[in-house]
Design an enzyme around this catalytic site. Structure first.
Site, PDB file in Angstrom:
ATOM      1  N   ASP A   1     -22.472  -1.323  17.461  1.00  0.00           N
ATOM      2  CA  ASP A   1     -22.984  -2.459  16.684  1.00  0.00           C
ATOM      3  C   ASP A   1     -22.186  -2.795  15.427  1.00  0.00           C
ATOM      4  O   ASP A   1     -22.661  -3.545  14.591  1.00  0.00           O
ATOM      5  CB  ASP A   1     -24.445  -2.218  16.321  1.00  0.00           C
ATOM      6  CG  ASP A   1     -24.591  -1.198  15.215  1.00  0.00           C
ATOM      7  OD1 ASP A   1     -23.846  -0.206  15.251  1.00  0.00           O
ATOM      8  OD2 ASP A   1     -25.434  -1.393  14.335  1.00  0.00           O
ATOM      9  N   GLU A   2     -20.997  -2.255  15.289  1.00  0.00           N
ATOM     10  CA  GLU A   2     -20.204  -2.528  14.093  1.00  0.00           C
ATOM     11  C   GLU A   2     -18.737  -2.710  14.450  1.00  0.00           C
ATOM     12  O   GLU A   2     -18.226  -2.027  15.332  1.00  0.00           O
ATOM     13  CB  GLU A   2     -20.254  -1.330  13.133  1.00  0.00           C
ATOM     14  CG  GLU A   2     -21.395  -1.333  12.179  1.00  0.00           C
ATOM     15  CD  GLU A   2     -21.290  -0.160  11.232  1.00  0.00           C
ATOM     16  OE1 GLU A   2     -20.244   0.008  10.600  1.00  0.00           O
ATOM     17  OE2 GLU A   2     -22.271   0.597  11.164  1.00  0.00           O
TER      18      GLU A   2
ATOM     19  N   ASP B   1     -21.851  -6.306  11.264  1.00  0.00           N
ATOM     20  CA  ASP B   1     -22.848  -5.272  11.495  1.00  0.00           C
ATOM     21  C   ASP B   1     -24.084  -5.938  12.092  1.00  0.00           C
ATOM     22  O   ASP B   1     -24.722  -6.754  11.443  1.00  0.00           O
ATOM     23  CB  ASP B   1     -23.176  -4.597  10.152  1.00  0.00           C
ATOM     24  CG  ASP B   1     -23.933  -3.298  10.332  1.00  0.00           C
ATOM     25  OD1 ASP B   1     -24.502  -3.086  11.419  1.00  0.00           O
ATOM     26  OD2 ASP B   1     -23.965  -2.507   9.377  1.00  0.00           O
TER      27      ASP B   1
END
Length: 391
Positions: A191-192, A100
């Site tokens: 973003d993960e 993350d």
DNA sequence: TGCACTAAC
DNA sequence: GCAGGTTAGTGCA
């Protein structure tokens, strides 16, 4: 504040503890948000929803009161069967990493403009904030908060306009790194990502701690300075909880061991589990269940009060059971699992009763949706028009 | 099948 | 004076 304090429910969305909010004066944040909220249409709408949840809780209390010992015993039996099945299928042999990126959008802008590093900054605008840097978070500013409230909490806050093309470029750099650890990694958003590193660990002969550390160092290097946090666990659900534990720029490893999993999950607030949101947290709290351990203890009551799907997902979560296998991803054009199910455009604008303005809006949105459909070479089976009222 | 709602980013 | 946009899933009628 207690669950009977009507205002506390509403504002709690912004005072829930998040990474970077250690020194925040929560009572102050609550006062400011409250002051700006009351009298707004949005607040009245939230209150209405609030009342609905409360009514649902009352109904469930009544249902529990009607529950006979015999029925409860019957529930207990089927629940015990389900526990046995889950326990038999439990697999702690695999190793998942959930990565993350830290304050991703804000970090990207800071990378390209270092003058943003030490001033409070948020990506978004007066209407809504998508993410804030850690300087701003110290003031209680956070994602999903309207910008005008954030400005009240932090008058020196600087807003930066979102730039998705930019984020996508940095995401691509990070993903190149992910690929080296798991060529089949699963991106959840820009973003993960979830990585199954079982094979990587075996072939490299390294432990999970080292792998996560290497992964984060490599991401920082390849992106030119973006940091991320990592969670390592035997399944995806737990890995995601772990990546949040030592944010920012941190990591947490949960061992491949049933005992370790159970010990971790027992005191864990259910709200930490992905899929359990504000409403479910409230309902569970009304029955004295806050942690996974409490949920597991009261599982027969839970089975009696909740729908079967809701119950089953809560039970699995409370045991620390999650997805250990890579979910099947269908090829793009295949209308099966993994294929897109809908596509939409919506916009919030100043309230108006002018027909021509409204028709213009609908026409523009329809145009955009139509263009997207054409780009993907698909046709729609149904069309939904969403109307948002001034109230 | 449609709607309201919850939830995630 | 200012409270987002996109996608997925659930539960009920």
């Amino acid at each position: 504040a207690g669950p009977s304090d009507a205002h506390s429910h509403y504002t709690s969305a912004f005072v829930n503890h998040k990474a970077g909010m250690d020194g925040v004066d929560k009572a102050h944040v609550r006062r400011v948000v409250d002051e700006m909220s009351k009298n707004s249409a949005h607040y009245r709408n939230e209150s209405r929803k609030e009342a609905k949840v409360e009514a649902k809780i009352r109904e469930m209390r009544a249902a529990r009161a009607r529950l006979t010992p015999e029925r409860l015993a019957r529930y207990q039996q089927t629940v015990d069967e389900k526990v046995k099945t889950l326990e038999r299928a439990r697999d702690v042999s695999r190793t998942w990493i959930h990565v993350d990126m830290d304050a991703f959008y804000a970090a990207v802008h800071t990378l390209e403009d270092p003058s943003l590093a030490n001033i409070p900054m948020a990506v978004g605008g007066i209407g809504m904030i998508s993410t804030a840097n850690y300087v701003a978070r110290a003031f209680g500013v956070r994602s999903a908060m309207p910008g005008f409230i954030a400005k009240k909490l932090c008058p020196n806050l600087t807003f930066v306009k979102p730039d998705f093309a930019r984020y996508a470029r940095y995401a691509a750099l990070a993903r190149e790194v992910f690929r080296a650890f798991d060529p089949d990694f699963d991106a959840l958003s820009l973003d993960e990502a979830f990585l199954d590193v079982t094979r990587y660990l075996k072939t490299r002969g390294v432990d999970a701690e080292t792998a996560a550390r290497d992964l984060r160092a490599e991401v920082r290097l390849k992106t030119g300075g973006l940091t991320c946090s990592a969670g390592v666990a035997p399944n995806r659900r737990l890995a995601k909880v772990c990546s949040d534990a030592n944010k920012p720029d941190g990591q947490m490893v949960l061992a491949n061991d049933r005992e370790a999993v159970v010990d971790f999950v027992t005191p864990l607030p259910v709200r930490k589990v992905s899929g359990v949101g504000k409403v479910q947290e409230r309902v569970l709290a009304a029955f004295g269940m806050t942690t996974c351990g409490e949920i597991f203890e009261r599982r027969s009551t839970l089975a009696a009060l909740f729908s079967e799907t809701a119950f089953e997902s809560l039970l699995a979560a409370s045991m620390g059971v999650g997805t250990e296998t890579r979910p099947e991803r269908a090829r793009r054009p295949d209308p099966g699992e993994g294929a897109r199910k809908s596509l939409s455009q919506e916009r919030t604008f100043a309230p108006t009763a002018d027909r021509r303005v409204l028709e213009r809006q609908v026409a523009e949105l329809a145009e955009e949706v139509s263009r997207s459909l054409a780009e993907e070479g698909v046709v729609a089976r149904a069309v939904t028009l969403k109307i948002k009222r001034a109230t």
